[in-house]
Design a protein around this motif. Structure first.
Motif, PDB file in Angstrom:
ATOM      1  N   UNK B  31       3.593  16.186   6.334  1.00  0.00           N
ATOM      2  CA  UNK B  31       3.964  15.368   5.168  1.00  0.00           C
ATOM      3  C   UNK B  31       3.255  15.880   3.912  1.00  0.00           C
ATOM      4  N   UNK B  32       3.306  17.192   3.696  1.00  0.00           N
ATOM      5  CA  UNK B  32       2.704  17.795   2.517  1.00  0.00           C
ATOM      6  C   UNK B  32       3.631  17.641   1.316  1.00  0.00           C
ATOM      7  N   UNK B  33       3.078  17.954   0.147  1.00  0.00           N
ATOM      8  CA  UNK B  33       3.886  17.932  -1.075  1.00  0.00           C
ATOM      9  C   UNK B  33       5.119  18.825  -0.904  1.00  0.00           C
ATOM     10  N   UNK B 150      18.694  13.992   3.507  1.00  0.00           N
ATOM     11  CA  UNK B 150      17.409  14.681   3.395  1.00  0.00           C
ATOM     12  C   UNK B 150      16.601  14.121   2.225  1.00  0.00           C
ATOM     13  N   UNK B 151      15.284  14.158   2.411  1.00  0.00           N
ATOM     14  CA  UNK B 151      14.366  13.644   1.395  1.00  0.00           C
ATOM     15  C   UNK B 151      13.245  14.663   1.179  1.00  0.00           C
ATOM     16  N   UNK B 152      12.591  14.568   0.013  1.00  0.00           N
ATOM     17  CA  UNK B 152      11.487  15.478  -0.293  1.00  0.00           C
ATOM     18  C   UNK B 152      10.245  14.646  -0.628  1.00  0.00           C
ATOM     19  N   UNK B 153       9.104  15.020  -0.044  1.00  0.00           N
ATOM     20  CA  UNK B 153       7.848  14.320  -0.327  1.00  0.00           C
ATOM     21  C   UNK B 153       7.394  14.706  -1.738  1.00  0.00           C
ATOM     22  N   UNK B 154       7.184  13.696  -2.582  1.00  0.00           N
ATOM     23  CA  UNK B 154       6.778  13.988  -3.969  1.00  0.00           C
ATOM     24  C   UNK B 154       5.413  13.391  -4.314  1.00  0.00           C
ATOM     25  N   UNK B 155       4.837  12.635  -3.380  1.00  0.00           N
ATOM     26  CA  UNK B 155       3.513  12.070  -3.642  1.00  0.00           C
ATOM     27  C   UNK B 155       2.799  11.882  -2.306  1.00  0.00           C
ATOM     28  N   UNK B 156       1.541  12.273  -2.229  1.00  0.00           N
ATOM     29  CA  UNK B 156       0.780  12.048  -0.989  1.00  0.00           C
ATOM     30  C   UNK B 156      -0.550  11.374  -1.317  1.00  0.00           C
ATOM     31  N   UNK B 210      -0.495   8.679   3.642  1.00  0.00           N
ATOM     32  CA  UNK B 210       0.722   8.000   3.172  1.00  0.00           C
ATOM     33  C   UNK B 210       1.443   8.912   2.177  1.00  0.00           C
ATOM     34  N   UNK B 211       2.723   8.617   1.935  1.00  0.00           N
ATOM     35  CA  UNK B 211       3.509   9.493   1.049  1.00  0.00           C
ATOM     36  C   UNK B 211       4.632   8.704   0.378  1.00  0.00           C
ATOM     37  N   UNK B 212       5.160   9.276  -0.684  1.00  0.00           N
ATOM     38  CA  UNK B 212       6.398   8.778  -1.297  1.00  0.00           C
ATOM     39  C   UNK B 212       7.405   9.909  -1.249  1.00  0.00           C
ATOM     40  N   UNK B 213       8.691   9.553  -1.232  1.00  0.00           N
ATOM     41  CA  UNK B 213       9.722  10.593  -1.121  1.00  0.00           C
ATOM     42  C   UNK B 213      10.829  10.330  -2.133  1.00  0.00           C
ATOM     43  N   UNK B 214      11.614  11.354  -2.407  1.00  0.00           N
ATOM     44  CA  UNK B 214      12.829  11.216  -3.209  1.00  0.00           C
ATOM     45  C   UNK B 214      13.964  11.892  -2.458  1.00  0.00           C
ATOM     46  N   UNK B 215      15.151  11.342  -2.620  1.00  0.00           N
ATOM     47  CA  UNK B 215      16.278  11.917  -1.872  1.00  0.00           C
ATOM     48  C   UNK B 215      16.723  13.242  -2.481  1.00  0.00           C
ATOM     49  N   UNK B 216      17.051  14.172  -1.615  1.00  0.00           N
ATOM     50  CA  UNK B 216      17.572  15.477  -2.035  1.00  0.00           C
ATOM     51  C   UNK B 216      19.095  15.407  -2.017  1.00  0.00           C
ATOM     52  N   UNK B 217      19.707  15.837  -3.096  1.00  0.00           N
ATOM     53  CA  UNK B 217      21.176  15.870  -3.151  1.00  0.00           C
ATOM     54  C   UNK B 217      21.618  17.314  -3.392  1.00  0.00           C
ATOM     55  N   UNK B 218      22.576  17.766  -2.574  1.00  0.00           N
ATOM     56  CA  UNK B 218      23.064  19.145  -2.708  1.00  0.00           C
ATOM     57  C   UNK B 218      24.535  19.094  -3.095  1.00  0.00           C
ATOM     58  N   UNK B 219      24.840  19.589  -4.279  1.00  0.00           N
ATOM     59  CA  UNK B 219      26.226  19.546  -4.765  1.00  0.00           C
ATOM     60  C   UNK B 219      27.038  20.673  -4.138  1.00  0.00           C
TER      61      UNK B 219
END
Lengths: 209, 285
Positions: B31-33, B150-156, B210-219
């Motif tokens: 769960x790294x950045x 899919x999601x990307x970890x943006x805060x740890x 702990x972490x926060x995530x944001x969703x990844x969107x691929x067009x």
């Protein structure tokens, strides 16, 4: 099949406990369609995996990815059993097992250990009924509601069985008082309790087989 | 587990919106950045835990994408000690005589020093509209086929010092039961069961709690962007939706495509392994 996402559905109050029961019932029925032999193999091989979240995750990944990767240990026995025999391509026995594994993964490591003890002590049925009794009247309420567990469901559990069951409930976020059957409904407990209800229902089906 | 209990408690006390606890120490390294997480939920009623796919966002972007700068807070301290004792007594129903009592004692302790490492939204903008690697990694292809999000970890939230967690518990059951439980089982149970357990766990510096995530969107054209709100509920693979829209166009050539983006959100694509049919789509509306 309802097509709303969980959070949307919950915020709109679209789902009640009956919907959860229907979802769990469909998966339990699908599981019951498997031969008793397969159900027995799944039950007895999931038991030792409950102390090893990594092994559960590995089995879930293989089933989820529908891949032919090889596993070791009890997971491989389940996988080989599911792959034996010929069946129509649209019959996917792994779906209900995957549902069970995903429900289990919502639970904490402590709960998985307590589940293993519950399987050995054959108290799943009583535990499922207790969870149902808690969920059914409170499911759609987002505020705290005190409730009392019925003594007739607590009596068959006795000493250690009761401690195991209270441990399972407390790990869901309910504050249990061991000296009395009273507790308080908490919205935070809804998701883990729902997962516990699904887990207990499917495990009980396997145990009956 | 002892680790999960502490990470959950920390999140509850310091969390704020969308902060999620890491549940296992062994998972913490995944769960790294910018780590990518996936989800393929089976139930409407519980969320599947985030599954790290062991790739970072930077691994799937075409060269030229710069790594955004992170911000690190000053250390926070968290100390938690709990000692509790429960006792249960149960009298028995008809058909069985006797009683049983259970006693459970537990003590726990932890002291944590941690910091928050975050990518501010303004720094994330440098990643918006980045191109995917061409050809795309095989794991992305599998996620696309399964319809994963899919999601990307943006805060740890990570430990700034190594720490040791303690957990000690004992269970004592004492009782006597006699009678008939059903028509088959009759008899008497009497005795005392004592179980003791003590556990310590040392967590190394840098462990993500702990972490926060944001969703990844691929067009459709392989361009990626991160959704700022995790509640936005979009599909990660937007090009699959375009394929379905194309499919609806083919089915109903005489008029407009009947499937809007909204209704496509409720459509699932199925794959068949029937001999002779390599890929079949069915639309469920």
């Amino acid at each position: 099949v309802p097509s709303l996402e969980p959070k949307q559905a919950n915020s709109r109050g679209a789902f009640d406990f009956q919907h959860l029961q229907e979802e769990v019932f469909r998966k339990t029925e699908a599981l019951a369609q498997l031969s008793k032999d397969i159900q027995g193999v799944v039950f007895y091989n999931i038991l030792p995996m409950l102390g090893d979240r990594g092994a559960l995750q590995d089995l879930m990944d293989v089933l989820d990815l529908d891949s032919w990767d090889h596993l070791k240990g009890p997971g491989s026995i389940i996988l080989n059993k599911l792959r034996q025999g010929s069946r129509p391509p649209w019959v996917k026995p792994q779906d209900s097992i995957l549902y069970l594994l995903q429900a289990m993964m919502v639970l904490s490591d402590t709960q998985l250990e307590l589940l293993a003890l519950s399987m050995e002590k054959r108290i799943l049925l009583w535990q499922r009924e207790l969870v149902r009794i808690i969920l059914e009247p409170n499911f759609k309420y987002p505020w705290s509601i005190p409730f009392t567990l019925p003594p007739e469901l607590l009596a068959p559990l006795q000493g250690e069985g009761l401690a195991i069951t209270y441990g399972l409930l407390e790990e869901c976020g309910l504050k249990m008082e061991l000296s009395s059957p009273r507790s308080t409904w908490d919205l935070e407990a809804k998701m883990p309790l729902s997962a516990l209800y699904g887990t207990l229902s499917l495990l009980q089906q396997l145990a009956e087989a | 587990s002892i680790f999960e209990r502490v990470s959950k408690k920390m999140v509850k006390n310091f969390g704020g919106k969308d902060l999620r606890p890491v549940k296992s120490l062994l998972d913490a390294t995944h769960f790294r950045q910018f780590s990518i997480l996936r989800k393929n939920p089976q139930s409407q009623f519980w969320e599947q835990p985030d599954i790290p796919v062991e790739y970072s966002l930077m691994d799937i972007l075409a060269s030229g994408s710069s790594v955004p700068e992170v911000e690190v807070t000053r250390p926070f301290f968290f100390s938690d000690t709990v000692i509790q004792k429960w006792k249960a007594g149960v009298s028995v129903s008809a058909g069985v005589d006797g009683s049983a009592t259970g006693e459970f004692t537990q003590s726990r302790g932890s002291t944590l020093e941690f910091q928050k490492v975050t990518v501010p939204s303004r720094n994330l903008e440098s990643l918006q509209n980045s191109k995917l690697l061409d050809p795309e990694p095989s794991f992305l292809k599998h996620c696309r086929e399964r319809g994963d999000n899919l999601y990307v970890v943006t805060e740890v939230v990570e430990l700034t010092n190594s720490t040791t967690l303690h957990d000690k518990s004992s269970v004592n059951t004492l009782g006597k039961l006699s009678g008939s439980w059903n028509t088959l089982i009759k008899g008497e149970v009497q005795g005392e069961i004592v179980k003791d357990g003590a556990m310590t766990l040392t967590i190394p510096q840098g462990t993500v709690m702990a972490y926060k995530k944001k969703q990844l969107v691929i067009k459709g054209n392989g361009v990626t962007f991160l959704l700022i709100s995790t509640d936005a509920k979009q599909k990660t693979f937007q090009d699959e939706l375009l394929k379905l829209q194309g499919c609806s166009r083919t089915l109903f050539e005489s008029g407009q495509p009947v499937l809007s983006s909204l209704s496509i959100g409720r459509i699932k694509e199925h794959y068949s392994q029937e001999p002779g049919i390599s890929h079949r789509s069915s639309l469920i509306i």
